[in-house]
Write a protein that holds these residues in place. Sequence first.
Motif, PDB file in Angstrom:
ATOM      1  N   SER A 135     -10.879 -17.178 -21.783  1.00  0.00           N
ATOM      2  CA  SER A 135      -9.655 -16.063 -22.621  1.00  0.00           C
ATOM      3  C   SER A 135      -8.404 -17.062 -22.433  1.00  0.00           C
ATOM      4  O   SER A 135      -8.164 -17.437 -21.269  1.00  0.00           O
ATOM      5  CB  SER A 135      -9.700 -14.840 -21.981  1.00  0.00           C
ATOM      6  N   LEU A 136      -7.665 -17.163 -23.309  1.00  0.00           N
ATOM      7  CA  LEU A 136      -6.541 -17.740 -23.555  1.00  0.00           C
ATOM      8  C   LEU A 136      -5.401 -16.704 -23.117  1.00  0.00           C
ATOM      9  O   LEU A 136      -4.183 -17.066 -22.814  1.00  0.00           O
ATOM     10  CB  LEU A 136      -6.162 -18.377 -25.007  1.00  0.00           C
ATOM     11  N   TYR A 137      -5.731 -15.368 -22.939  1.00  0.00           N
ATOM     12  CA  TYR A 137      -4.660 -14.445 -22.946  1.00  0.00           C
ATOM     13  C   TYR A 137      -5.556 -13.437 -21.781  1.00  0.00           C
ATOM     14  O   TYR A 137      -5.589 -12.298 -22.404  1.00  0.00           O
ATOM     15  CB  TYR A 137      -4.409 -13.677 -24.259  1.00  0.00           C
ATOM     16  N   PRO A 138      -5.607 -14.067 -20.670  1.00  0.00           N
ATOM     17  CA  PRO A 138      -6.507 -12.900 -19.628  1.00  0.00           C
ATOM     18  C   PRO A 138      -5.544 -11.607 -19.443  1.00  0.00           C
ATOM     19  O   PRO A 138      -4.354 -11.467 -19.359  1.00  0.00           O
ATOM     20  CB  PRO A 138      -6.249 -13.738 -18.479  1.00  0.00           C
ATOM     21  N   GLY A 139      -6.262 -10.726 -19.639  1.00  0.00           N
ATOM     22  CA  GLY A 139      -6.016  -9.319 -19.289  1.00  0.00           C
ATOM     23  C   GLY A 139      -5.570  -8.669 -20.663  1.00  0.00           C
ATOM     24  O   GLY A 139      -5.170  -7.532 -20.797  1.00  0.00           O
ATOM     25  N   GLN A 140      -5.617  -9.461 -21.908  1.00  0.00           N
ATOM     26  CA  GLN A 140      -4.993  -8.863 -23.090  1.00  0.00           C
ATOM     27  C   GLN A 140      -6.152  -8.799 -23.901  1.00  0.00           C
ATOM     28  O   GLN A 140      -7.240  -9.491 -23.943  1.00  0.00           O
ATOM     29  CB  GLN A 140      -3.880  -9.870 -23.735  1.00  0.00           C
ATOM     30  N   ALA A 141      -6.292  -8.052 -24.954  1.00  0.00           N
ATOM     31  CA  ALA A 141      -7.420  -7.887 -25.787  1.00  0.00           C
ATOM     32  C   ALA A 141      -7.159  -9.190 -26.806  1.00  0.00           C
ATOM     33  O   ALA A 141      -6.314  -9.563 -27.117  1.00  0.00           O
ATOM     34  CB  ALA A 141      -7.235  -6.729 -27.020  1.00  0.00           C
ATOM     35  N   THR A 142      -8.436  -9.628 -27.041  1.00  0.00           N
ATOM     36  CA  THR A 142      -8.599 -10.783 -27.794  1.00  0.00           C
ATOM     37  C   THR A 142     -10.140 -10.859 -28.455  1.00  0.00           C
ATOM     38  O   THR A 142     -10.674 -10.083 -28.147  1.00  0.00           O
ATOM     39  CB  THR A 142      -8.128 -12.069 -27.129  1.00  0.00           C
ATOM     40  N   THR A 143     -10.064 -11.918 -29.373  1.00  0.00           N
ATOM     41  CA  THR A 143     -11.512 -12.126 -29.864  1.00  0.00           C
ATOM     42  C   THR A 143     -12.229 -13.493 -29.173  1.00  0.00           C
ATOM     43  O   THR A 143     -11.546 -14.436 -28.826  1.00  0.00           O
ATOM     44  CB  THR A 143     -11.630 -12.400 -31.106  1.00  0.00           C
ATOM     45  N   GLU A 144     -13.418 -13.605 -29.267  1.00  0.00           N
ATOM     46  CA  GLU A 144     -14.287 -14.500 -28.404  1.00  0.00           C
ATOM     47  C   GLU A 144     -14.387 -16.043 -29.354  1.00  0.00           C
ATOM     48  O   GLU A 144     -13.829 -15.825 -30.564  1.00  0.00           O
ATOM     49  CB  GLU A 144     -15.669 -14.272 -27.909  1.00  0.00           C
ATOM     50  N   LEU A 145     -14.981 -16.998 -28.684  1.00  0.00           N
ATOM     51  CA  LEU A 145     -15.171 -18.094 -29.373  1.00  0.00           C
ATOM     52  C   LEU A 145     -16.220 -18.036 -30.637  1.00  0.00           C
ATOM     53  O   LEU A 145     -15.937 -18.359 -31.791  1.00  0.00           O
ATOM     54  CB  LEU A 145     -15.921 -19.220 -28.511  1.00  0.00           C
ATOM     55  N   CYS A 146     -17.074 -17.059 -30.391  1.00  0.00           N
ATOM     56  CA  CYS A 146     -17.952 -16.572 -31.288  1.00  0.00           C
ATOM     57  C   CYS A 146     -17.902 -15.039 -31.399  1.00  0.00           C
ATOM     58  O   CYS A 146     -18.553 -14.423 -30.573  1.00  0.00           O
ATOM     59  CB  CYS A 146     -19.340 -16.918 -31.366  1.00  0.00           C
ATOM     60  N   PRO A 147     -16.735 -14.484 -32.161  1.00  0.00           N
ATOM     61  CA  PRO A 147     -16.604 -13.107 -32.132  1.00  0.00           C
ATOM     62  C   PRO A 147     -17.608 -12.098 -32.206  1.00  0.00           C
ATOM     63  O   PRO A 147     -18.616 -12.364 -33.187  1.00  0.00           O
ATOM     64  CB  PRO A 147     -15.261 -12.873 -33.019  1.00  0.00           C
ATOM     65  N   THR A 148     -17.562 -11.053 -31.428  1.00  0.00           N
ATOM     66  CA  THR A 148     -18.424 -10.017 -31.585  1.00  0.00           C
ATOM     67  C   THR A 148     -17.971  -8.561 -32.335  1.00  0.00           C
ATOM     68  O   THR A 148     -18.392  -7.648 -32.714  1.00  0.00           O
ATOM     69  CB  THR A 148     -19.196  -9.420 -30.325  1.00  0.00           C
TER      70      THR A 148
END
Length: 264
Positions: free
Chosen positions: A80-93
Amino acid sequence: MTAFVHLHRGDAPLIVAMPHTGTDLAGLDARFVSPWRARRDADWHIDRLYAFAADLGATIVRTTVSRSVIDANRDPSGASLYPGQATTELCPTTTFDGEPLYAGPARDEAEIARRRAAFFDPYHAAIAAEIARLRAAHPRIVLYDAHSIRSRIPRLFDGELPQFNIGTNGDATCDPALTAAVSTACTADQIVNGRFRGGWTTRHYGRPASGIHAIQMELAIRGYAPEPAAPDETNWPPAFDPAFAAPLTATLRNVLNACLDFAK
């Protein structure tokens, strides 16, 4: 070059990268809950908004693959580029709002590897090649990573996003003088290294000591397109109207000229 990577080559010391303009679902349409949902979080019309960059001599690299297939601005390791924050993945789900993207089982590790080889790697190979070409001709160059996003996404950030969101990972990816120049060219409705500090592209390529200065610009869509309060299939994406976008386009022209002045 592949069919999914578009390259306009210029000779000025500026590369404009566009990792999220794509809407091509690469034949995976039936696997998603809906094609509309899979395309909703694209950086809509960014390629049209920055079309003037070619007239400035900039090199433009963009991928036509949807970020729901693979996100070309995420760490390929999956970190994660933003640990602890909501984000989406390399191949988002999920979407930015946390809604599931897949109608059935999501992609597995083998599928992620396949998509990386087919779509992610060629896009970044093109960027790396253009960096090497331009750096050989110029003492320093600017890699400008162009993005946009809806103004309000409660899962990702509180309230309304500023119009201009400048990311340099705390000035690790470029000289502070470039950050200052870009900031000065923007209106007051801005923030530097706020919620968006720069994605994998800026963090991976930005090497100020080596003459490669990378900076990310995340725009709130409201500045260049009429943004509905609640996007749905009847009103999203908003249409691109050059007249509506003209004031922001003028500011962005100043921004890219500031990048060129810094590089030169």
